[in-house]
Design a protein around this motif. Structure first.
Motif, PDB file in Angstrom:
ATOM      1  N   VAL A 105      45.554  33.402  44.835  1.00 40.96           N
ATOM      2  CA  VAL A 105      46.519  33.678  43.780  1.00 40.96           C
ATOM      3  C   VAL A 105      47.561  32.558  43.745  1.00 40.96           C
ATOM      4  O   VAL A 105      48.100  32.170  44.785  1.00 40.96           O
ATOM      5  CB  VAL A 105      47.202  35.043  44.000  1.00 40.96           C
ATOM      6  N   GLY A 106      47.816  32.018  42.572  1.00 38.31           N
ATOM      7  CA  GLY A 106      48.829  30.980  42.402  1.00 38.31           C
ATOM      8  C   GLY A 106      48.315  29.566  42.440  1.00 38.31           C
ATOM      9  O   GLY A 106      49.068  28.630  42.154  1.00 38.31           O
ATOM     10  N   GLU A 107      47.036  29.363  42.767  1.00 38.85           N
ATOM     11  CA  GLU A 107      46.538  27.986  42.901  1.00 38.85           C
ATOM     12  C   GLU A 107      46.556  27.228  41.581  1.00 38.85           C
ATOM     13  O   GLU A 107      46.706  26.012  41.564  1.00 38.85           O
ATOM     14  CB  GLU A 107      45.129  27.988  43.486  1.00 38.85           C
ATOM     15  N   TRP A 108      46.423  27.943  40.464  1.00 37.40           N
ATOM     16  CA  TRP A 108      46.421  27.284  39.158  1.00 37.40           C
ATOM     17  C   TRP A 108      47.779  27.347  38.480  1.00 37.40           C
ATOM     18  O   TRP A 108      47.897  27.151  37.277  1.00 37.40           O
ATOM     19  CB  TRP A 108      45.350  27.900  38.253  1.00 37.40           C
ATOM     20  N   GLY A 109      48.817  27.603  39.244  1.00 31.27           N
ATOM     21  CA  GLY A 109      50.166  27.626  38.684  1.00 31.27           C
ATOM     22  C   GLY A 109      50.611  29.031  38.317  1.00 31.27           C
ATOM     23  O   GLY A 109      49.837  29.992  38.380  1.00 31.27           O
ATOM     24  N   PRO A 110      51.871  29.172  37.893  1.00 31.53           N
ATOM     25  CA  PRO A 110      52.437  30.500  37.651  1.00 31.53           C
ATOM     26  C   PRO A 110      51.903  31.198  36.415  1.00 31.53           C
ATOM     27  O   PRO A 110      52.010  32.428  36.307  1.00 31.53           O
ATOM     28  CB  PRO A 110      53.936  30.219  37.502  1.00 31.53           C
ATOM     29  N   TRP A 111      51.315  30.460  35.479  1.00 33.09           N
ATOM     30  CA  TRP A 111      50.878  31.073  34.221  1.00 33.09           C
ATOM     31  C   TRP A 111      49.373  31.299  34.167  1.00 33.09           C
ATOM     32  O   TRP A 111      48.913  32.328  33.706  1.00 33.09           O
ATOM     33  CB  TRP A 111      51.323  30.220  33.035  1.00 33.09           C
TER      34      TRP A 111
ATOM     35  N   ALA B 212      47.846  42.592  45.423  1.00 29.62           N
ATOM     36  CA  ALA B 212      47.150  41.386  45.865  1.00 29.62           C
ATOM     37  C   ALA B 212      45.730  41.397  45.325  1.00 29.62           C
ATOM     38  O   ALA B 212      45.265  42.389  44.758  1.00 29.62           O
ATOM     39  CB  ALA B 212      47.133  41.318  47.401  1.00 29.62           C
ATOM     40  N   VAL B 213      45.047  40.272  45.514  1.00 28.35           N
ATOM     41  CA  VAL B 213      43.646  40.153  45.151  1.00 28.35           C
ATOM     42  C   VAL B 213      42.845  39.970  46.432  1.00 28.35           C
ATOM     43  O   VAL B 213      43.156  39.084  47.241  1.00 28.35           O
ATOM     44  CB  VAL B 213      43.408  38.952  44.213  1.00 28.35           C
TER      45      VAL B 213
ATOM     46  N   LEU C 235      41.593  39.636  35.205  1.00 24.70           N
ATOM     47  CA  LEU C 235      41.630  40.533  36.364  1.00 24.70           C
ATOM     48  C   LEU C 235      43.097  40.861  36.658  1.00 24.70           C
ATOM     49  O   LEU C 235      43.833  40.025  37.197  1.00 24.70           O
ATOM     50  CB  LEU C 235      40.982  39.857  37.578  1.00 24.70           C
ATOM     51  N   TYR C 236      43.528  42.055  36.293  1.00 26.48           N
ATOM     52  CA  TYR C 236      44.924  42.464  36.456  1.00 26.48           C
ATOM     53  C   TYR C 236      45.099  43.204  37.779  1.00 26.48           C
ATOM     54  O   TYR C 236      44.417  44.206  38.040  1.00 26.48           O
ATOM     55  CB  TYR C 236      45.354  43.338  35.283  1.00 26.48           C
ATOM     56  N   PHE C 237      46.009  42.673  38.612  1.00 27.08           N
ATOM     57  CA  PHE C 237      46.216  43.258  39.930  1.00 27.08           C
ATOM     58  C   PHE C 237      47.695  43.590  40.118  1.00 27.08           C
ATOM     59  O   PHE C 237      48.553  43.155  39.347  1.00 27.08           O
ATOM     60  CB  PHE C 237      45.771  42.271  41.023  1.00 27.08           C
ATOM     61  N   GLU C 238      47.988  44.375  41.123  1.00 29.58           N
ATOM     62  CA  GLU C 238      49.376  44.705  41.450  1.00 29.58           C
ATOM     63  C   GLU C 238      49.802  44.040  42.748  1.00 29.58           C
ATOM     64  O   GLU C 238      50.524  43.066  42.749  1.00 29.58           O
ATOM     65  CB  GLU C 238      49.579  46.223  41.494  1.00 29.58           C
TER      66      GLU C 238
END
Length: 254
Positions: free
Chosen positions: A55-61, A30-31, A25-28
């Protein structure tokens, strides 16, 4: 969402019957996680147990997303910030790669994975052509990235073997196994780079590398023998077997 893609083994055509579905899911900006959760609950086998992450809960990658079961099939939703992906891809194209610790990726998360995700994904929803533009960065495979990955990972093969050998005398089977795993993972990284293929996940990487045009003869069998020896406590022979693979690989890169 700017784009939705099918990724993973199903996009690459290497899936088996039990393979999961990876949906990017590619976003700009926000989600909208509330809308996403509502949509996920409509298709999930167990709506009450369904959740999506910020967004970010599973880390930066890995970033975030959801783990779903849909009609008995495992479906993973994975967020990707389109601007961040583009920036990382531009760096990779210039030959600049990063390697970070990441749970779920025992060898670590190489930034070139994002290049591979774009190169191999199948767009499901891309109204503005964003994925097509990103694919033009990843394909054709950039020569500076090829050289950077070989340089980044080839030296670590022998480094891992040397560290494993130091632990042999103490009988530290777990440490030896860990060091040799890293060496073998680096073998896979170098082989993929030599063949200008993107390595997206360590799972099955050596088995797939055994079938690449440029590869080590008997790679899969040699790898199986290394793990058999480690399991049997033959730690020194296991180290020597990986050293032999390193010598074979060096003949291909010199």
């Amino acid at each position: 969402m700017q784009a939705v893609v099918l990724g993973g083994s199903r996009a690459r055509g290497s899936a088996h019957a039990a393979s999961d579905y990876d949906i990017g899911l590619y976003f700009e900006a926000a989600v909208d996680t509330e809308r996403l959760l509502a949509a996920a609950k409509e298709i999930a086998d167990d709506p009450a147990a369904t959740a999506v992450t910020p967004v970010g809960e599973w880390g930066p990658w890995i970033v975030g997303g959801a783990w779903l079961s849909v009609e008995g099939r495992k479906v993973d939703l994975l967020y990707r910030n389109a601007d961040a992906v583009k920036a990382v891809m531009e760096s990779c194209r210039a030959g600049v790669v990063a390697m970070d610790y990441q749970p779920g990726h025992p060898h670590g998360f190489c930034s070139a994975i994002w290049m591979g995700e774009i190169a191999y994904c199948q767009p499901l929803h891309d109204p503005n052509g964003m994925i097509a533009r990103l694919k033009s960065i990843a394909l054709p495979y950039p020569p500076p990235l090829r050289q950077a990955l070989i340089q980044r990972f080839q030296w670590e093969i022998s480094f891992g073997i040397e560290n494993a050998e130091l632990a042999v005398a103490r009988g530290e089977q777990t440490h030896v196994a860990g060091c040799l795993y890293r060496s073998l993972a680096c073998v896979a990284q170098v082989l993929y780079a030599l063949n200008e293929r993107y390595l997206i996940n360590e799972k099955g990487a050596l088995q797939e590398a055994a079938h690449l045009p440029l590869t080590i003869p008997g790679l899969a069998e040699q790898t199986s023998e290394v793990w058999r020896m480690i399991g049997a406590g033959a730690l020194a022979p296991a180290c020597e077997a990986v050293r032999g693979m390193d010598r074979q690989l060096k003949l291909m890169t010199t």
